[in-house]
Design an enzyme around this catalytic site. Structure first.
Site, PDB file in Angstrom:
ATOM      1  N   ARG A 224      10.737 -21.713  -5.261  1.00  0.00           N
ATOM      2  CA  ARG A 224      11.339 -21.313  -4.002  1.00  0.00           C
ATOM      3  C   ARG A 224      10.705 -20.034  -3.497  1.00  0.00           C
ATOM      4  O   ARG A 224      10.439 -19.111  -4.274  1.00  0.00           O
ATOM      5  CB  ARG A 224      12.853 -21.070  -4.190  1.00  0.00           C
ATOM      6  CG  ARG A 224      13.656 -22.366  -4.235  1.00  0.00           C
ATOM      7  CD  ARG A 224      13.844 -22.831  -2.827  1.00  0.00           C
ATOM      8  NE  ARG A 224      14.331 -24.141  -2.597  1.00  0.00           N
ATOM      9  CZ  ARG A 224      13.624 -25.248  -2.569  1.00  0.00           C
ATOM     10  NH1 ARG A 224      12.377 -25.256  -2.938  1.00  0.00           N
ATOM     11  NH2 ARG A 224      14.148 -26.360  -2.155  1.00  0.00           N
TER      12      ARG A 224
ATOM     13  N   HIS B 231       3.817 -26.478   0.380  1.00  0.00           N
ATOM     14  CA  HIS B 231       5.021 -27.039  -0.246  1.00  0.00           C
ATOM     15  C   HIS B 231       4.795 -28.491  -0.668  1.00  0.00           C
ATOM     16  O   HIS B 231       5.524 -29.411  -0.282  1.00  0.00           O
ATOM     17  CB  HIS B 231       6.206 -26.956   0.716  1.00  0.00           C
ATOM     18  CG  HIS B 231       7.518 -26.799   0.005  1.00  0.00           C
ATOM     19  ND1 HIS B 231       8.544 -26.024   0.470  1.00  0.00           N
ATOM     20  CD2 HIS B 231       7.968 -27.321  -1.159  1.00  0.00           C
ATOM     21  CE1 HIS B 231       9.574 -26.078  -0.360  1.00  0.00           C
ATOM     22  NE2 HIS B 231       9.248 -26.868  -1.363  1.00  0.00           N
TER      23      HIS B 231
ATOM     24  N   GLU C 227       9.334 -20.089   5.598  1.00  0.00           N
ATOM     25  CA  GLU C 227       8.550 -21.316   5.553  1.00  0.00           C
ATOM     26  C   GLU C 227       8.023 -21.673   6.952  1.00  0.00           C
ATOM     27  O   GLU C 227       8.754 -21.544   7.950  1.00  0.00           O
ATOM     28  CB  GLU C 227       9.407 -22.465   5.036  1.00  0.00           C
ATOM     29  CG  GLU C 227       9.951 -22.262   3.626  1.00  0.00           C
ATOM     30  CD  GLU C 227       9.012 -22.785   2.569  1.00  0.00           C
ATOM     31  OE1 GLU C 227       9.132 -23.943   2.171  1.00  0.00           O
ATOM     32  OE2 GLU C 227       8.141 -22.005   2.131  1.00  0.00           O
TER      33      GLU C 227
END
Length: 533
Positions: free
Chosen positions: A229, A283, A258
């Protein structure tokens, strides 16, 4: 039922949803538009970009389920979802192999400078000395978090002849032994590791788990991987450590903020991208064909299952319960909710405590979810709305109700028995008890009376003088209001000359009918009850 999907999931998952619900797939939907329309949906499915925060959840007046296609739920406000009684589900198993393998891939990339060498080579730079790396064999890898993914990484890196050490304060020692990892303190991990990889959820405790102070403790030249994360490593501190040579290289699959993962071109500013010893991927931890199919189908099934009221599976904000155990506990959930729903319909004194005692075979199970059903039934008549099994314990706490649970192996007469003992603010005690026969539920104690009746949608509870003709009087009054009696149970009390009469009816008993009954000389008290099942 309507479900909105705001991020990409496998086509197989969308097809599954379409079999059971109405689906809107709205990739890259603007947030303001999502805020405007979320009120129309019973469930929302997201991945990691959509922020299911307080504002969105509050606007979702009809939301019952939030589905996360993946493991972490840090983009979902669990506290608010729980407060509003919304079930949150995720898919922790669907992508764990892909995430573990991607971790290994990134570790090899920063050990051998593979991306840099590739870029140099395709641009005509074949100076291999420029890309000299290090071996994994013989090095020490520190794994922060030895859960599902961390344990898979441990076994794979052991095959590289690495010394595996791990830090996880919530894992039993036997798990470290099972996966060949040496248990160490956090400081020991920082000081001894040649490579560090993080596999923890994102919580208040783990945000910035590696910050400036931690970089002062690491071995100089350490290499760091984060496929978990964004925000677990402080990005400013990591940037400085990379510039100063404290960290030789870092591989990141995630960022604190993100970007969108579906736009071809976008402005995304992060100074870590400027450094040559940083390898980044967008990701990709779950981005394999296998993982996407697993996650897409899994989240679709979890959402549909939850919408249908089946409380097993990967529900984040409920006690863990497996499908096979759910089947055995389901009648007890129904029973306890019915017993709980009795209290405020026959008594108007506030509650100070509720004790749920499990006796016999049922005491061998994890009964947390059964207790939640008892609390839901108990509080719903008082609160009317806003209480579900998800937030029932929280609602009880807000009302100042103490919840006590007990388990006793020994029992007479029944294989299992659940006792609901409610103490009101005046010290009075109301006690109910029930059992099950397969899928059938029975209440076998009602306020001190030994009974045996099945709770139904519409019921009448009458305390009357134990004299001839009372049953006829009750039948006449109900008949005058067009109400049929489905069944009747009578429990006399020899000591005081009264009796308890429990009547199941085919429709709701109006207030006027109850008043008529209470005006009869033979009736001490009549109460109509509804919604027990």
């Amino acid at each position: 039922m309507k479900v909105i999907v705001t991020e990409r999931i496998a086509d197989s998952g969308l097809e599954y949803l379409k079999e059971y619900v109405d689906v809107d797939f709205r990739l890259d939907i603007p947030r303001e538009e999502l805020l405007d329309i979320i009120k129309d949906y019973d469930a929302i499915i997201v991945r990691s970009v959509t922020k299911v925060d307080k504002e969105l959840i509050t606007r979702g007046k009809n939301l019952k389920v939030i589905g996360r296609a993946g493991n972490g739920v840090d983009n979902i406000d669990l506290d608010v979802a729980t407060e509003r009684g919304i079930i949150v589900v995720n898919t922790p198993e669907g992508n764990i192999i892909s995430a573990a393998e991607h971790t290994i891939g990134l570790m090899l990339s920063i050990a051998r400078n593979i991306p840099q060498a590739y870029n140099g080579t395709i641009n005509g730079d074949f100076r291999r000395n420029k890309f000299k790396g290090v071996e994994l064999s013989g090095k020490t890898v520190g794994i922060i978090g030895l859960g599902r993914i961390g344990s898979l990484v441990a076994t794979r890196l052991a095959a590289f002849n690495m010394k595996v050490i791990a830090y996880d304060p919530y894992i039993r020692d036997s798990r470290f032994e099972k996966y060949g990892a040496t248990k160490v303190t956090f400081d020991e991990l920082l000081k001894e590791s040649d490579f560090i990889t993080i596999h923890t959820p994102k919580t208040e405790e783990t945000i910035d788990i590696i910050d400036e102070e931690e970089f002062k403790k690491v071995k100089r030249g350490v290499r760091i991987v984060n496929c978990a994360r964004g925000g677990l490593i402080n990005e400013d501190a990591l940037y400085n450590a990379l510039k100063e040579g404290i960290v030789a290289a870092a591989a990141l699959d995630v960022f604190k903020v993100e970007p969108s993962y579906d736009r071809e071109k976008q402005d995304f500013n992060n100074k870590l991208l400027e450094l040559p010893n940083v390898v980044v991927t967008p990701h990709l931890g779950a981005s394999t064909v296998e993982a996407q199919n697993n996650v897409g189908i899994s989240v679709a099934k979890e959402v549909v299952t939850a919408l249908n009221g089946k409380l097993y599976g990967n529900i984040v904000n409920l006690p863990d319960i497996k499908a096979d155990e759910f089947g055995e506990l389901k009648p007890y959930m129904k029973l306890c909710e019915a017993m709980g729903a009795l209290y405020y319909q026959i008594n108007d004194i506030p509650i100070s405590s509720v004790e749920i005692i499990y006796r016999g075979h049922i005491s061998q199970h994890n009964t947390d979810v059964v207790t939640l059903h008892a609390l839901k039934g108990l509080l719903k008549p008082a609160l009317k709305e806003g209480v579900s099994v998800v937030n029932a314990r929280l609602r009880a706490k807000e009302m100042g109700v103490e919840v006590i649970e007990g388990k006793i192996d020994e029992i007479n007469h029944y294989s299992s028995l659940v006792i609901l003992k409610i103490t009101d603010t005046k010290g009075g005690i109301s006690q109910f008890a029930g059992t099950t026969y397969g899928d059938e539920i029975r209440i076998v104690e009602y306020l001190g009376h030994k009974v045996n009746f099945e709770p139904t949608e519409y019921m009448l509870f009458v305390r009357n003088k134990d004299i001839p003709g009372v049953i006829g009087h009750i039948g006449n009054v109900l008949g005058d209001f067009g109400i049929n009696i489905s069944s009747m149970h009578v429990s006399p009390n020899k000591s005081d000359g009264t009796a308890l009469m429990i009547v199941n009816t085919d429709r709701e008993i109006p207030h006027e009918a109850v008043e008529s009954l209470n005006n009869l000389n033979s009736i001490l008290r009549a109460k109509a009850v509804k919604g027990l099942i």
